[in-house]
Write an enzyme that holds these catalytic residues in place. Structure first.
Site, mmCIF file in Angstrom:
data_model
loop_
_atom_site.group_PDB
_atom_site.id
_atom_site.type_symbol
_atom_site.label_atom_id
_atom_site.label_comp_id
_atom_site.label_asym_id
_atom_site.label_seq_id
_atom_site.Cartn_x
_atom_site.Cartn_y
_atom_site.Cartn_z
ATOM 1 N N ARG A 1 64.606 -32.513 -26.961
ATOM 2 C CA ARG A 1 65.685 -32.388 -25.955
ATOM 3 C C ARG A 1 66.062 -33.708 -25.293
ATOM 4 N NH1 ARG A 1 62.637 -27.787 -24.893
ATOM 5 N NH2 ARG A 1 63.507 -25.989 -25.981
ATOM 6 N N LYS B 1 78.995 -42.234 -27.812
ATOM 7 C CA LYS B 1 79.412 -41.180 -28.745
ATOM 8 C C LYS B 1 78.486 -41.241 -29.950
ATOM 9 C CE LYS B 1 84.288 -40.397 -27.811
ATOM 10 N NZ LYS B 1 85.660 -40.453 -28.353
ATOM 11 N N GLU C 1 89.158 -52.464 -35.128
ATOM 12 C CA GLU C 1 88.819 -51.907 -33.803
ATOM 13 C C GLU C 1 89.030 -52.948 -32.705
ATOM 14 O OE1 GLU C 1 88.299 -48.717 -33.449
ATOM 15 O OE2 GLU C 1 86.994 -47.897 -35.011
ATOM 16 N N LYS D 1 85.996 -51.866 -23.663
ATOM 17 C CA LYS D 1 85.350 -50.571 -23.934
ATOM 18 C C LYS D 1 84.549 -50.108 -22.731
ATOM 19 C CE LYS D 1 83.537 -47.285 -26.795
ATOM 20 N NZ LYS D 1 83.288 -46.819 -28.131
ATOM 21 N N GLU E 1 85.247 -38.286 -21.834
ATOM 22 C CA GLU E 1 86.603 -37.995 -22.327
ATOM 23 C C GLU E 1 87.160 -36.736 -21.680
ATOM 24 O OE1 GLU E 1 86.997 -39.421 -26.417
ATOM 25 O OE2 GLU E 1 88.563 -37.923 -26.712
ATOM 26 N N ARG F 1 89.767 -42.001 -22.061
ATOM 27 C CA ARG F 1 88.906 -42.436 -23.164
ATOM 28 C C ARG F 1 89.531 -42.114 -24.520
ATOM 29 N NH1 ARG F 1 82.368 -42.501 -24.091
ATOM 30 N NH2 ARG F 1 82.555 -43.431 -26.156
ATOM 31 N N ASN G 1 91.056 -43.875 -29.272
ATOM 32 C CA ASN G 1 91.205 -43.291 -30.602
ATOM 33 C C ASN G 1 92.561 -43.589 -31.230
ATOM 34 O OD1 ASN G 1 88.744 -42.146 -31.207
ATOM 35 N ND2 ASN G 1 89.136 -40.416 -29.852
ATOM 36 N N HIS H 1 93.079 -43.068 -34.945
ATOM 37 C CA HIS H 1 91.930 -42.349 -35.485
ATOM 38 C C HIS H 1 92.285 -40.957 -36.034
ATOM 39 C CE1 HIS H 1 89.738 -45.629 -33.727
ATOM 40 N NE2 HIS H 1 88.565 -45.112 -34.010
ATOM 41 N N HIS I 1 91.052 -40.559 -39.501
ATOM 42 C CA HIS I 1 90.032 -39.567 -39.875
ATOM 43 C C HIS I 1 90.549 -38.685 -41.019
ATOM 44 C CE1 HIS I 1 87.702 -39.771 -35.777
ATOM 45 N NE2 HIS I 1 87.437 -40.782 -36.567
ATOM 46 N N HIS J 1 85.852 -47.024 -42.397
ATOM 47 C CA HIS J 1 86.401 -46.463 -41.153
ATOM 48 C C HIS J 1 87.456 -47.400 -40.555
ATOM 49 C CE1 HIS J 1 86.545 -44.331 -37.343
ATOM 50 N NE2 HIS J 1 86.290 -45.456 -36.714
HETATM 51 P P1 NAD Z 1 78.372 -48.948 -41.621
HETATM 52 O O1 NAD Z 1 77.410 -48.545 -40.610
HETATM 53 O O2 NAD Z 1 78.490 -48.120 -42.849
HETATM 54 O O3 NAD Z 1 78.117 -50.459 -42.026
HETATM 55 C C1 NAD Z 1 78.950 -51.066 -42.960
HETATM 56 C C2 NAD Z 1 78.169 -51.716 -44.106
HETATM 57 O O4 NAD Z 1 77.644 -52.956 -43.670
HETATM 58 C C3 NAD Z 1 76.998 -50.912 -44.607
HETATM 59 O O5 NAD Z 1 76.899 -51.039 -45.999
HETATM 60 C C4 NAD Z 1 75.821 -51.601 -43.931
HETATM 61 O O6 NAD Z 1 74.605 -51.394 -44.615
HETATM 62 C C5 NAD Z 1 76.242 -53.021 -43.970
HETATM 63 N N1 NAD Z 1 75.681 -53.910 -42.967
HETATM 64 C C6 NAD Z 1 75.479 -53.631 -41.656
HETATM 65 N N2 NAD Z 1 75.118 -54.740 -41.008
HETATM 66 C C7 NAD Z 1 75.055 -55.733 -41.919
HETATM 67 C C8 NAD Z 1 74.741 -57.105 -41.850
HETATM 68 N N3 NAD Z 1 74.513 -57.712 -40.683
HETATM 69 N N4 NAD Z 1 74.752 -57.824 -42.987
HETATM 70 C C9 NAD Z 1 75.065 -57.231 -44.173
HETATM 71 N N5 NAD Z 1 75.394 -55.936 -44.298
HETATM 72 C C10 NAD Z 1 75.398 -55.197 -43.181
HETATM 73 O O7 NAD Z 1 79.873 -48.991 -40.996
HETATM 74 P P2 NAD Z 1 80.425 -49.495 -39.604
HETATM 75 O O8 NAD Z 1 81.780 -49.995 -39.914
HETATM 76 O O9 NAD Z 1 79.482 -50.351 -38.901
HETATM 77 O O10 NAD Z 1 80.545 -48.148 -38.768
HETATM 78 C C11 NAD Z 1 81.414 -47.112 -39.155
HETATM 79 C C12 NAD Z 1 80.908 -45.829 -38.551
HETATM 80 O O11 NAD Z 1 80.941 -45.944 -37.132
HETATM 81 C C13 NAD Z 1 81.744 -44.629 -38.909
HETATM 82 O O12 NAD Z 1 80.900 -43.566 -39.242
HETATM 83 C C14 NAD Z 1 82.498 -44.326 -37.635
HETATM 84 O O13 NAD Z 1 82.812 -42.961 -37.505
HETATM 85 C C15 NAD Z 1 81.528 -44.764 -36.595
HETATM 86 N N6 NAD Z 1 82.127 -45.118 -35.308
HETATM 87 C C16 NAD Z 1 81.590 -44.597 -34.193
HETATM 88 C C17 NAD Z 1 82.100 -44.924 -32.958
HETATM 89 C C18 NAD Z 1 81.461 -44.403 -31.724
HETATM 90 O O14 NAD Z 1 82.034 -44.553 -30.635
HETATM 91 N N7 NAD Z 1 80.292 -43.824 -31.809
HETATM 92 C C19 NAD Z 1 83.197 -45.801 -32.861
HETATM 93 C C20 NAD Z 1 83.719 -46.328 -34.033
HETATM 94 C C21 NAD Z 1 83.179 -45.984 -35.256
HETATM 95 N N1 GLY Z 2 85.437 -45.048 -30.436
HETATM 96 C C1 GLY Z 2 86.059 -44.174 -29.480
HETATM 97 C C2 GLY Z 2 85.242 -43.929 -28.283
HETATM 98 O O1 GLY Z 2 84.161 -44.435 -28.139
HETATM 99 O O2 GLY Z 2 85.658 -43.188 -27.439
#
Ligand code: NAD
Ligand code: GLY
Length: 363
Positions: free
Chosen positions: A118, A140, A182, A224, A234, A239, A243, A246, A250, A263
């Site tokens: 939890r 998030k 982003e 941010k 949100e 907030r 997006n 997005h 998405h 992404h």
């Molecule tokens: P990812 O986590 O898939 O990383 C991208 C690639 O880079 C992967 O292959 C990873 O292994 C590699 N990598 C990571 N760091 C590295 C480094 N320093 N050197 C070499 N390779 C490296 O993708 P991302 O773009 O980081 O994140 C996308 C995800 O984030 C999506 O699932 C998206 O929905 C999510 N997201 C979440 C939020 C949120 O607010 N929580 C906001 C935006 C995106």
């Molecule tokens: N990436 C959108 C949010 O954090 O609200």
């Protein structure tokens, strides 16, 4: 080093940004309250950076959970692996989870921390530009479902975000560009001076200039943190402005199969679609839209949507989290630097969805 604060009352936390922070136990340990630490990473990032992070945790019981790499593994099945690691190690409620990786690892680790017994503590150590400027801040967390992106998740704020800018040197160029999408988003939704700064500095950012990247990360995190502090859960539309692009993006990610489009790439095309629709609504001029398109193209990002039927777009968009009483609401631009959440007339939305490569260049 720069330190920012995400102001959330007693759950406020720092974001440290700088070179060589990965091994800085002085920045990590004040945020770890028990002795048990699980570092969650993936098979690409762990060989590069796990040792440096573990070096900062001497004296603690450190276990690791290494996930397969990719958006297609951001699902409930692979989330369960984190719970298995925690239970195999007999970790209890005062354990801390550390996410070492990009947004996929961060979103999954945060979700696991929120659910395990939890709720246990969690720390973000983001290693992609996208995770450093966006996903590691704001709490998030979640996973994808076959029928919808990020559809299962919770809000769970980290105790600290440790951004080591040195790790960007190993990031593939395509991932750096995806992160820039982003970054550009903040300029478009609420920070016109930052947009102009990006237009000036995009070549240096693409070339990996460390001080320019650190400045872009700082300005993005400032934007941010301000939005999250004002509307953590949100509850208002504030907030939701984060997006921009997005809902379209998405739909592209789900429709094309998770991982086919990054992404950030889907968000880039989605932001141009949002700008195109804003133009059709009479809010942006054609020159404004061209300005958005030009910056995205200069950042090496895709601006042409994939061949996807309008009906398929609409079907994926209908499960968006901004849908209220069955009505689709989108983040649109009343002006560059000023985003709003709004419904759009169906005929204009369909015109954008069917514009294809003409997107954003209609006069
Ligand atoms: P990812 O986590 O898939 O990383 C991208 C690639 O880079 C992967 O292959 C990873 O292994 C590699 N990598 C990571 N760091 C590295 C480094 N320093 N050197 C070499 N390779 C490296 O993708 P991302 O773009 O980081 O994140 C996308 C995800 O984030 C999506 O699932 C998206 O929905 C999510 N997201 C979440 C939020 C949120 O607010 N929580 C906001 C935006 C995106
Ligand atoms: N990436 C959108 C949010 O954090 O609200």
């Amino acid at each position: 080093m720069h330190t920012l604060n995400v102001a959330l009352g007693h759950r406020s936390y720092p974001i440290h940004i700088g070179a060589g922070l990965l091994g800085r136990s002085d920045l990590l340990l004040p945020h770890i309250h028990g002795r048990q630490v699980l570092v969650v990473s993936n098979e690409t990032v762990a060989p590069l950076y796990l040792d440096a992070l573990i070096g900062a945790l001497s004296g603690y019981h450190v276990a690791t959970c290494i996930l397969p790499d990719g958006e297609s593994f951001k699902d409930l099945q692979h989330l369960d692996r984190i719970f298995t690691c925690l239970l195999e190690q007999r970790f209890n409620r005062d354990c801390t989870l550390i996410a070492l990786g990009g947004g996929v690892v961060g979103d999954m680790t945060g979700f696991a921390a929120a659910a395990y017994q939890r709720g246990v503590d969690f720390i973000q150590v983001p290693t992609t530009l996208l995770a450093q400027v966006d996903s590691s801040v704001g709490g998030k967390t979640g996973v994808n479902h076959a029928l919808g992106k990020n559809m299962i998740g919770v809000f769970k704020q980290p105790n600290v975000v440790l951004i080591d800018t040195d790790v960007l040197t190993t990031l593939p160029a395509r991932e750096l560009k995806a992160g820039l999408a982003e970054v550009i988003k903040y300029g478009l939704i609420r920070d016109l001076p930052f947009l102009a700064w990006l237009e000036q500095n995009i070549p240096g950012l693409l070339a990996g200039d460390a001080s320019l990247l650190a400045e872009a990360i700082r300005q993005s995190c400032e934007n941010k943190a301000a939005v999250v502090a004002a509307d953590e859960l949100e509850k208002s539309d504030l907030r939701a402005l984060l997006n921009l692009g997005h809902t379209f993006g998405h739909a592209i990610e789900t429709g094309m199969g998770y991982g086919a489009w990054l992404h950030g790439e889907a968000v880039a095309t989605g932001m141009l679609m949002a700008a195109d629709l804003s133009m059709r609504l009479g809010w942006l001029s054609a020159d404004d839209v061209l300005r958005v398109r030009t910056l995205l193209v200069r950042a090496g990002l895709p601006v042409d949507p994939p061949q996807m039927a309008v009906e398929e777009f609409l079907q994926h968009m209908s499960v968006d989290k901004k849908v209220k009483e069955g009505r689709l609401r989108l983040v649109l631009l009343q002006a560059l630097g000023h985003a709003v959440v709004s419904e759009a007339p169906p005929e204009l939305l369909c015109a954008t969805l069917s514009a294809g490569s003409a997107l954003g260049v209609l006069k």
